[in-house]
Design a protein around this motif. Sequence first.
Motif, PDB file in Angstrom:
ATOM      1  N   UNK A   1       0.840  -1.191   0.000  1.00  0.00           N
ATOM      2  CA  UNK A   1       0.000   0.000   0.000  1.00  0.00           C
ATOM      3  C   UNK A   1       0.877   1.243   0.000  1.00  0.00           C
ATOM      4  N   UNK A   2       0.374   2.311  -0.593  1.00  0.00           N
ATOM      5  CA  UNK A   2       1.122   3.568  -0.648  1.00  0.00           C
ATOM      6  C   UNK A   2       1.504   4.059   0.737  1.00  0.00           C
ATOM      7  N   UNK A   3       0.637   3.801   1.715  1.00  0.00           N
ATOM      8  CA  UNK A   3       0.918   4.265   3.069  1.00  0.00           C
ATOM      9  C   UNK A   3       2.171   3.609   3.649  1.00  0.00           C
ATOM     10  N   UNK A   4       2.465   2.371   3.206  1.00  0.00           N
ATOM     11  CA  UNK A   4       3.670   1.704   3.686  1.00  0.00           C
ATOM     12  C   UNK A   4       4.918   2.405   3.151  1.00  0.00           C
TER      13      UNK A   4
ATOM     14  N   UNK B   1       8.845  -6.142   6.489  1.00  0.00           N
ATOM     15  CA  UNK B   1       8.927  -7.185   5.461  1.00  0.00           C
ATOM     16  C   UNK B   1      10.144  -7.006   4.569  1.00  0.00           C
ATOM     17  N   UNK B   2      11.069  -7.959   4.625  1.00  0.00           N
ATOM     18  CA  UNK B   2      12.217  -7.937   3.731  1.00  0.00           C
ATOM     19  C   UNK B   2      11.784  -8.144   2.282  1.00  0.00           C
ATOM     20  N   UNK B   3      10.724  -8.935   2.080  1.00  0.00           N
ATOM     21  CA  UNK B   3      10.223  -9.189   0.729  1.00  0.00           C
ATOM     22  C   UNK B   3       9.750  -7.903   0.068  1.00  0.00           C
ATOM     23  N   UNK B   4       9.004  -7.099   0.841  1.00  0.00           N
ATOM     24  CA  UNK B   4       8.518  -5.822   0.312  1.00  0.00           C
ATOM     25  C   UNK B   4       9.686  -4.883   0.041  1.00  0.00           C
ATOM     26  N   UNK B   5      10.642  -4.817   0.954  1.00  0.00           N
ATOM     27  CA  UNK B   5      11.797  -3.937   0.771  1.00  0.00           C
ATOM     28  C   UNK B   5      12.584  -4.320  -0.470  1.00  0.00           C
ATOM     29  N   UNK B   6      12.790  -5.624  -0.673  1.00  0.00           N
ATOM     30  CA  UNK B   6      13.509  -6.079  -1.866  1.00  0.00           C
ATOM     31  C   UNK B   6      12.778  -5.673  -3.135  1.00  0.00           C
TER      32      UNK B   6
END
Length: 283
Positions: free
Chosen positions: A28-31, A43-48
């Motif tokens: 989400x944009x808020x993240x 979340x490392x997955x999201x950061x990657x």
Amino acid sequence: MIVKGSLLKQRREQLGISQGQLAEGICHQSMVSRVEKRGHITSMTVLKALCMRLHIDISQVAELTTENHVQLSYVRELVECFEYKQAKKILESTSFMQNMEDMVMPEFHLLKAICYSECGEPQKALHFLQMAMSGTLHTQTGLLIEIFNEMGGVWIRLNELDSANDCLERCLNLINSLPEAKAETLKLVIVKVYRRKAELAVALKRYTEAIEWVDQAMSVLPKVNAYHELVRLQKIKIESAEELDQQSEKKEAMLLAYAAGLFSQDQKLEEGTRHYRSEMDSK
């Protein structure tokens, strides 16, 4: 996980994309907003995924990784330091294009164009600039300015000075339309446009105008990590002052160039400006 959210934001703004565009299909944009403001993500997955979309090495924003992939942000650093052959070699490697997101393709073509131009292949540079232009969104103002500015530089190399002037005037119009906050983030890009206007003035033998553009560039030059650009500007001023027989201005420019090389911690730049010291001492 603690990350350098400011670097993510800087890279996103460099590409001229919104938080929503960066987040699309990932989170989400808020993240994205939260990561940029607070420097924290779970979340490392999201950061990657975010780093891959921005084509920035995850090791630049997080400590908890051993990955070390060459990314466009690193190639840009090479270009800023005049390491065009090394940058060109990376950009031309087939493995480099793997997993490259569409939104960074304009920057890829721009950097490739700069390398070809600086390596004496202006026609190839124009080809890649056209490719960069075709993939750039109208909201990516910073990239548009960079593309038009580089086009202006290629036209100067080809002695097509009217075409160069048209491109640079488009840059200035885009710069003048920038909100103050956006202009602040694009200071180095703006400096390069002013420097290119100075180069065009030299090509037209308008040396007083060239010095005026150099001075305007110096007034907005970032205070840190801009040694290479500073040296380029002072070289233009040295040449122009010599043509105008302005010896005090020439000496001042030589001193600035020499000091920039000395404090840059870049051996090549230091060696390339060292002769100014001996020239000043001999006068």
